[in-house]
Design a protein around this motif. Structure first.
Motif, PDB file in Angstrom:
ATOM      1  N   GLN A 205       9.603   6.383   2.370  1.00  0.00           N
ATOM      2  CA  GLN A 205       8.164   6.369   2.636  1.00  0.00           C
ATOM      3  C   GLN A 205       7.521   7.375   1.696  1.00  0.00           C
TER       4      GLN A 205
ATOM      5  N   ASP B  19       7.950   2.431   4.036  1.00  0.00           N
ATOM      6  CA  ASP B  19       7.374   1.531   3.035  1.00  0.00           C
ATOM      7  C   ASP B  19       8.414   0.550   2.542  1.00  0.00           C
ATOM      8  N   LYS B  20       9.673   0.942   2.638  1.00  0.00           N
ATOM      9  CA  LYS B  20      10.716   0.126   2.025  1.00  0.00           C
ATOM     10  C   LYS B  20      12.024   0.369   2.762  1.00  0.00           C
TER      11      LYS B  20
ATOM     12  N   THR C 298       7.891   2.976  -4.286  1.00  0.00           N
ATOM     13  CA  THR C 298       7.113   2.062  -3.455  1.00  0.00           C
ATOM     14  C   THR C 298       5.814   1.829  -4.228  1.00  0.00           C
TER      15      THR C 298
ATOM     16  N   HIS D 139      -2.325   5.379   3.026  1.00  0.00           N
ATOM     17  CA  HIS D 139      -1.648   5.384   4.306  1.00  0.00           C
ATOM     18  C   HIS D 139      -2.713   5.558   5.381  1.00  0.00           C
TER      19      HIS D 139
ATOM     20  N   LYS E 279      -1.333   0.734   2.448  1.00  0.00           N
ATOM     21  CA  LYS E 279       0.118   0.619   2.515  1.00  0.00           C
ATOM     22  C   LYS E 279       0.491  -0.491   3.490  1.00  0.00           C
TER      23      LYS E 279
ATOM     24  N   SER F 228       3.104  -0.690   5.223  1.00  0.00           N
ATOM     25  CA  SER F 228       3.640  -0.129   6.458  1.00  0.00           C
ATOM     26  C   SER F 228       2.519   0.218   7.430  1.00  0.00           C
TER      27      SER F 228
ATOM     28  N   LYS G  78       3.882  -6.706  -4.395  1.00  0.00           N
ATOM     29  CA  LYS G  78       3.009  -6.187  -3.353  1.00  0.00           C
ATOM     30  C   LYS G  78       1.742  -7.024  -3.188  1.00  0.00           C
TER      31      LYS G  78
END
Ligand code: SF4
Lengths: 877, 332
Positions: free
Chosen positions: A380, A415-416, A459, A465, A552, A554, A769
């Protein structure tokens, strides 16, 4: 290693041989199985309490007979020393199994040789019995901040011919040997065990107990103790009675702490190798020899990390061929020099370390070449960065949730998430998170993630965020959202609203997104019809990899999932008198389960709080509900609960389970008719022995996916980890849109696909993305495809013919004819419907050009192998 | 001894015998033929590494589910069924390809540790909570650790398969050289579990080279709760131990075959009766033995290694004082 170094190495190793030592048995003390390992490192120091929840959630990977924690990058305030002392002094921690042994330990191993800046007994709870379930009193631990006395150091260098070595390295070696001496005197495995050194590095510490890892934190009061990096380990020793934690992980090298999941088949060989270098284990576990290897290669030999990893997990087969020639040359040398000492057998290491010379902290995860232990990495980034390595994704999520609850700069979703491919040419089976000074001049730090080859993992940048502190009510720009929701829900078909969301999401502020969620939630409460529609729209946003613009992903997922959870939990309970089809059940109301009444048809299960297995688990509740007549289930808020969809028995057609959250291992294993939709990543051992039904995964799947499957239709949006479809027979039909790590369809025996048999379609694509479909670098990177297969087929999207014969062991490329295309087309159509992956625009279009299916897809089919058809197996001759 | 390696009539005959004797038989790893369903209460479903024919349904049939991790006759090696034996009936039950050898990998791809083993056992319990879970392992030198690990992982039954077992299809080199003989393994495990205080919470079953009633009694006196008999049952069906089991049509007695014609040589009812006869004869010997020791039940014999002597360790005259078994017996 230059010749000068070599001379020095020889001197170090030779002098180690002169250390007095006791005879210790040359076998392992206890077999131990896999364990639960978890670790994270952040650009800012975080409190020890955040290791608590992930550790608790991994109880079923340990047995409470060994738990340990390591912390690196500590906070001087919490230790009561200055930053300078913390950086320069060795932090020696000694576990006193016999509390009365301290004066002896000190006069034997500390006072004569070491300057002690500070010594203290580290604080603990008054009574260990305050911790529920802790049966054995953890040892008293004394902590000393020490430097070696100058005269002792000079004598040591003189005696061993190390005068020309850098003074700090001599001191490191001194400390290392001093601990060896202390352990020999007070611990050595067969003698009377009175005390041992837990750790002795700089700015790193280890604590361990006979209990679970989180109890370490409770007992030694680490809740508020701050560190950049933490690792925790739940041990599963098979020996019954354990009275002290000497064998628990982590183990210390000098400045590195290592935890390990798995066990070695060649413990003895590794020991022999170490013995040849005058290194002798004292705790007799695989983990200890692993860290001794690491220390030898790293500190004594001075190997760079990449070479250490190569020595541990060699690059083999096709992956080796893919390496550039100069790398091949070096790796070949490394392999031939370390073939006896490479740990063999299933293992996965997490190492936390401090490099005081170069001033950085690291967390690294290394998987073995065969990838036999579970492992998940996550990253992240943003204002603060964090890297995580765990046995299970749910432990990662638990860590992030815990952090986010305290500090809004963290997000509960990474994030990943990804897996490493052991011994590979692509990532080397290892990832390293390095926290170093950010160069901003204010002492702040920055985290960077790299793989074995030093390639940086990133990312998407320029994304924001979400912070819950944002004031939403003042945002006037969200008005449009409200009317769009109104109109969209009124339409018979939701595609208009979904389209609107997809188009708007990139431009929306978080406020607009929140507004959408709110609008949907409000309407969901007014009728079942609107509720179903709201769920459908939010699920669409959750499942599809669409562009999130400057936000983001996430954070978007977090907003969407929270909103879904609120809608789900608003459903009436089984004991409430309310109309409608939705009914809710959770851990506290589990006893209210009853058959569905008139009009009721959908049971919403909140999985949080249910044990991950056993008679009380949520999967058993679903079986009971099914027996009572329920057919539709929404299960949400999973925290790793296992076996979802197992146990319903044959012919469960008509049942559908939608799973949200961190679902657990063995999902859908055994399913025979029903339909399971996983709205996120699925874990290990998914779809084993599956017979019939449909499984859709909006994400990746873990290890041994569909092992021994007999049939069923499966659609996976992302990648599979290692060993999918091993020993599958009958007629499984599978679409994997990403790729897999290795060993796809080993011993596949699924008949003739054109005559009712099974097959796997592997598309080898991923999404950027912005939600565009891209080709992965290799449609199939592994060295083993379709090994020993005798039936079925693989249809692989490989327009550039990147997959080569050498990767096939038992398969051949065959012509892909119209009959094949007719066979797979309906599956690709369903794939398009589910995931929005267009056959025309995405799959059949190569570099902007529309191609024929024969130019894009390749077929791999089985050939009759002599070894399979012969009357005698080769192994007997 | 699964469908595919022995004739269906043998399998069904064994199941019928198990029902009459109130004991259990096992599917082996070849799947669950429909013909066994009527005897489901006496049939153990085996889950082996190939997962052939294993479905949720077949796990739910069973009173006992056996997870076969290794087999004493060939520990460290997977199973194999040669191409010749994979007839259309075998291929249909296992859903594989006719004429192609079937390999069971070693070990389970999903189980590489004790904690994986626990998860695996939990999975079986989730699908069939009423089943007892048995873990079948070979006898490595650390067999005691394996046992206690399996107990802690939740297994109800631990089944040790020592060397010397196996039909003629197991490679000789594997049969005789890898695992520890069962007579060493049983007391080792029995003692260790007793010291750990968990012996009475788990059932220990031994197999591998147990050939007759006295072998059974010895295994029990060494510490097993029960045994699994394989080859002796085949001998009861007139197997001549010729060792041709692996080839498709080589069995002189039509036992180890999947060939439709050869398979007719054994008839279910006959097989059932022969096996029942064998065990009833054995029972007589056991009763006699218990009477001599003054024991009321064979359970009381468990772990009574004090009742055994090792003749090889005795001097000549002393050895002569012991009559060789089976003891001379009378009709009770
Ligand atoms: S008779 Fe020969 S081939 Fe048939 S089962 Fe016995 S040993 Fe095997």
């Amino acid at each position: 290693m230059s010749y000068e170094n070599r001379d020095m190495v020889d001197k170090i190793l030779a002098s180690r041989g002169r250390l007095p030592r006791r005879e210790v048995p040359d076998s392992k003390l206890s077999e131990e199985g896999g364990c639960g390992v978890t670790g994270f490192i952040a650009s800012v120091p975080v409190r020890g309490r955040h290791i608590f929840t992930p550790s608790v959630q991994m109880h079923n990977r340990g047995n409470g007979k060994g738990g340990g924690i390591a912390a690196v990058g500590l906070s001087p305030q919490d230790l009561g020393v200055t930053q300078d002392v913390l950086d320069s002094h060795y932090l020696l921690q000694i576990a006193l199994l016999d509390p009365k042994s301290r004066p002896e330990v000190e006069s034997f191993g500390i006072s004569p040789f070491l300057d002690v800046h500070k010594a203290e007994r580290i604080p603990t709870l008054d009574d260990f019995r305050e911790i529920e379930g802790l049966e054995i009193r953890p040892p008293d631990v004394w902590r000393y901040f020490v430097r070696v006395k100058q005269d002792a150091l000079d004598r040591f260098a003189g005696e061993n011919g190390l005068e020309s070595m850098a003074p700090r390295k001599v001191e490191d070696e001194y400390i290392y040997r001093n601990s060896f001496r202390i352990n020999q005197e007070f611990y050595a495995s067969l003698g009377e065990q009175r005390a041992f050194v837990l750790s002795h590095g700089r700015n790193i510490l280890i604590l361990k107990i006979v209990g679970y890892a989180e109890q370490v934190g409770q007992y030694y009061l680490l809740d508020d103790f701050r560190a950049h990096g933490w690792i925790a380990h739940q041990r599963y020793p098979t020996k019954g009675r354990v009275w002290h934690p000497g064998g628990a992980h982590p183990f210390i090298g000098l400045n590195e702490a290592l935890v390990h999941n798995g066990d070695f088949a060649n413990y003895h060989a590794v020991r022999e190798y170490l013995a040849q270098h005058n290194i002798f284990p004292q705790f007799l576990t695989d983990t200890e020899v692993s860290v001794l290897l690491f220390d030898l290669w790293s500190r004594t030999f001075g190997y760079p990390v990449e070479y250490i990893i190569e020595a541990m997990a060699p690059t083999t087969e096709h992956d080796f061929d893919l390496l550039p020639p100069d790398k091949q040359r070096i790796y070949r040398r490394i392999q031939s020099g370390h073939i006896n000492s490479s740990p063999d057998g299933p293992w996965f290491f997490i190492i936390a370390r401090n490099n005081p010379e170069e001033n950085y902290f690291q967390l690294m995860g290394i998987t073995d070449t065969s990838m036999l232990r579970p492992q998940v990495f996550a990253l992240q980034e943003g204002e603060v960065q964090i890297g995580l390595i765990c046995s299970e994704k749910q432990a990662i999520d638990a860590t992030l949730q815990s952090l986010a609850a305290e500090d809004s700069r963290f997000c509960p979703i990474a994030d990943k998430y990804w897996n490493a491919r052991g011994g590979s040419a692509t990532d080397g089976g290892s990832f390293i998170f390095t926290v170093a000074d950010a160069g901003r001049g204010d002492g702040s730090k920055q985290l960077v993630c790299t793989n074995k080859f030093g390639e940086v993992v990133r990312t998407p940048d320029n994304q924001r965020h979400f912070k819950s502190s944002l004031d939403l009510s003042t945002q006037a720009s969200t008005e449009g959202v409200s009317s769009a929701v109104e109109d969209g829900l009124a339409a018979a078909d939701l595609s208009g609203l979904k389209d609107y969301c997809r188009r708007s999401l990139p431009h929306w502020s978080f406020a607009s997104l929140m507004r959408l969620c709110q609008e949907l939630e409000v309407r969901a409460s007014s009728s079942d019809d609107l509720k179903s529609k709201a769920i459908e729209v939010l699920t669409y946003l959750n499942d599809r990899l669409i562009s999130t613009g400057g936000k983001k992903r996430s954070s978007v997922l977090l907003a969407v999932r929270d909103s879904l959870s609120r809608i789900f939990s608003a459903s009436p309970g089984l004991d409430e008198s309310a109309g409608g089809i939705y009914r809710h059940i959770d851990w506290s109301t589990r006893d209210t389960l009853r058959p569905p009444r008139d009009g009721e048809g959908l049971l919403v299960v909140n999985a949080r709080g249910f044990p991950p297995e056993g008679e009380e688990c949520d999967a058993r509740l679903i079986v009971r509900a099914y027996e009572l007549g329920w057919k539709r289930f929404i299960c949400y808020d999973y925290t790793g609960q296992r076996f979802c969809g197992c146990g319903l028995g044959p012919n469960s057609q008509g049942v559908r389970i939608d799973a949200y959250g961190s679902s657990g291992d063995y999902l859908a294993s055994g399913m025979d008719g029903l339909e399971i939709i996983v709205h996120g990543n699925a874990q290990d051992q998914v779809g084993q022995i599956m017979k019939q039904g449909k499984l859709v995964v909006y994400g990746d799947v873990g290890q041994t996916f569909m092992y021994g499957a007999k049939g069923g239709e499966t659609f996976v949006l992302g990648n599979a980890a290692g060993r999918p479809l091993v020993n599958a027979v009958g007629r499984p039909r599978v679409v994997i849109n990403g790729t897999c790590l290795d060993y796809l369809a080993e011993s596949f025996m699924a008949g003739d696909p054109l005559n009712g048999g099974g097959f796997v379609i592997m598309n080898g694509i991923e999404f950027d993305k912005d939600g565009n479909v891209l080709e992965q670098a290799m449609p199939y990177p592994g060295s083993n495809l379709f090994s020993l297969a005798s039936g079925g087929a693989i249809y692989m999207r490989d327009p550039y013919h990147r997959v080569v014969e050498a990767q096939l062991n038992g398969g051949v490329f065959a012509d892909l004819g119209p009959a094949d295309w007719e066979l797979i087309l309906p599956y690709l159509e369903e794939n398009e419907r589910l995931f929005g992956i267009s056959i025309e625009r995405d799959l059949l279009t190569v570099k902007g050009e529309r191609k024929g299916y024969q130019d894009v897809y390749r077929k791999v089919q089985a050939i009759t192998l002599a070894v399979l058809a012969g009357a005698k197996p080769r192994s007997e001759h | 001894m699964s469908f595919g390696s022995v004739a269906l009539s043998v399998i069904v005959g064994r199941a019928r015998a198990a029902r009459r004797l109130n004991t259990l038989t096992c599917t082996g790893e070849g799947g669950y033929p429909q013909e066994l369903v009527p005897y489901a209460d006496n049939v153990i479903t085996q889950v082996a590494t190939g997962l052939f024919g294993v479905r949720e349904e077949t796990i739910q049939y069973a009173p006992v589910v056996e997870l076969k991790y290794a087999q004493g006759a060939k520990p460290g090696l997977g199973g194999h069924l040669l191409g010749d034996k994979v007839t259309s009936a075998v291929a249909a039950l296992r859903e594989t390809v006719v004429g192609n050898a079937l390999f069971s990998p070693f070990p389970f791809h999903s189980v590489y540790s004790v904690e994986d083993n626990k998860k695996h056992i939990d999975w079986v319990k989730e699908m069939n909570p009423r089943a007892l879970v048995s873990v079948k392992v070979s006898t490595p030198t650390d067999v005691d650790m394996v046992a206690v690990g399996s107990y802690h992982a939740g297994a109800h039954i631990i089944h040790f398969d020592g060397s010397y077992g196996g039909t003629g299809a197991a490679p000789d080199i594997a049969k005789k050289n890898i695992a520890m003989p069962i007579e060493y393994a049983i007391p080792k495990v029995h003692r260790f579990l007793t010291e750990e205080g968990v012996r009475d919470q788990v059932c220990l079953i031994a197999s591998g080279g147990i050939r007759n009633a006295m072998d059974v009694a010895k295994a029990i006196a060494l510490g097993a709760d029960g045994v699994v008999i394989g080859t002796a049952e085949l001998v009861a069906l007139e197997c001549i131990r010729c060792g041709n089991c692996e080839s498709g049509r080589g069995c002189a007695r039509g036992i180890a075959t999947t060939d439709a014609e050869l398979g007719c040589m054994v008839d279910e009812a006959w097989a059932e009766q022969r096996i029942v006869n064998m065990y009833t004869a054995w029972r007589k010997q056991w009763c006699e033995l218990l009477r001599q020791y003054g024991l009321r039940s064979i359970r009381e014999l468990v772990g009574r290694s004090d009742l055994l002597v090792h003749l090889d360790y005795l001097e000549e005259e002393e050895r002569a004082r012991y009559k060789s078994s089976p003891v001379e017996h009378r009709v009770l």
